[in-house]
Design a protein around this motif. Structure first.
Motif, short mmCIF file in Angstrom:
data_model
loop_
_atom_site.label_atom_id
_atom_site.label_comp_id
_atom_site.label_asym_id
_atom_site.label_seq_id
_atom_site.Cartn_x
_atom_site.Cartn_y
_atom_site.Cartn_z
N THR A 9 96.02 44.62 -31.37
CA THR A 9 96.25 44.14 -32.73
C THR A 9 95.20 43.07 -33.01
O THR A 9 95.11 42.08 -32.30
CB THR A 9 97.65 43.52 -32.87
N ASN A 12 93.93 40.75 -39.46
CA ASN A 12 93.68 41.60 -40.62
C ASN A 12 92.50 41.11 -41.44
O ASN A 12 91.98 41.85 -42.27
CB ASN A 12 94.94 41.70 -41.49
N HIS A 43 94.42 52.47 -36.74
CA HIS A 43 95.69 52.77 -37.40
C HIS A 43 95.87 51.98 -38.68
O HIS A 43 96.91 52.11 -39.34
CB HIS A 43 96.86 52.50 -36.45
N GLY A 44 94.91 51.16 -39.03
CA GLY A 44 94.96 50.42 -40.29
C GLY A 44 95.72 49.11 -40.19
O GLY A 44 96.18 48.70 -39.13
N ILE A 45 95.86 48.47 -41.34
CA ILE A 45 96.56 47.18 -41.41
C ILE A 45 98.03 47.45 -41.66
O ILE A 45 98.40 48.18 -42.58
CB ILE A 45 95.96 46.31 -42.53
N ARG A 46 98.87 46.83 -40.82
CA ARG A 46 100.31 47.01 -40.91
C ARG A 46 101.01 45.67 -40.73
O ARG A 46 100.43 44.73 -40.20
CB ARG A 46 100.81 47.95 -39.82
N GLN A 47 102.25 45.63 -41.15
CA GLN A 47 103.09 44.45 -40.90
C GLN A 47 103.38 44.37 -39.41
O GLN A 47 103.61 45.39 -38.76
CB GLN A 47 104.41 44.57 -41.66
N GLN A 67 100.31 40.19 -40.79
CA GLN A 67 99.75 41.52 -40.80
C GLN A 67 98.66 41.59 -39.75
O GLN A 67 98.04 40.58 -39.41
CB GLN A 67 99.14 41.86 -42.16
N ARG A 69 95.57 44.50 -37.84
CA ARG A 69 94.93 45.80 -37.78
C ARG A 69 95.19 46.37 -36.38
O ARG A 69 94.82 45.75 -35.38
CB ARG A 69 93.43 45.69 -38.03
N PHE A 70 95.82 47.53 -36.33
CA PHE A 70 96.17 48.15 -35.06
C PHE A 70 95.10 49.17 -34.68
O PHE A 70 94.71 50.02 -35.49
CB PHE A 70 97.53 48.83 -35.17
#
Length: 134
Positions: A9, A12, A43-47, A67, A69-70
């Motif tokens: 992770t 972001n 995998h994009g930016i996620r909570q 947040q 970025r995974f």
């Protein structure tokens, strides 16, 4: 060689060029030590489940992130290389968390020589048992 999945992770707010350079550094470390990089997935930016704390505050003063970025890296290497990759990731300020998992694939089942642990051998033995009963 062991098949690993490295799930990390990143902040972001990290710039694309910085993360690309980090992935190149990790990939080069793996390949130079005899490993094989199979895949790198963004995998994009996620909570995140709870806010993550960075080692140091960034230029804007942010230290806590809700947040992230995974990113996943799938590779084959020996355990010493995995520890070197962990070291590279731990020293990078853009990475908030990283986890190494021993990934599974279908070849692990096919190459398993123990009959009671190999599902393919079990299936053939079951079919032979059904044929003998007829």
């Amino acid at each position: 060689m062991v098949f690993y999945e490295c799930m990390m992770t990143a902040k972001n707010t990290s710039h694309y060029n910085i993360l690309t350079a980090l992935m190149k550094e990790v990939s080069l470390k793996i390949v130079n030590n005899g490993g094989i990089v199979r895949s790198i997935q963004n995998h994009g930016i996620r909570q995140v489940p709870h806010r993550f704390k960075a080692k140091y505050a960034d230029r804007e003063g942010n230290r806590y992130y809700e947040q992230g970025r995974f990113i996943s890296v799938f590779y084959d290497a020996n355990p010493n290389v995995m520890r070197q990759v962990e070291g590279v990731l731990n020293l990078n300020e853009e990475i908030l968390r990283n986890t190494h998992l021993r990934a599974t694939n279908k070849f692990m089942d096919v190459n398993n020589m123990r009959e009671n642990k190999n599902p393919y051998v079990q299936e053939i033995l079951a079919e032979m048992g059904e044929g003998a009963q007829k």
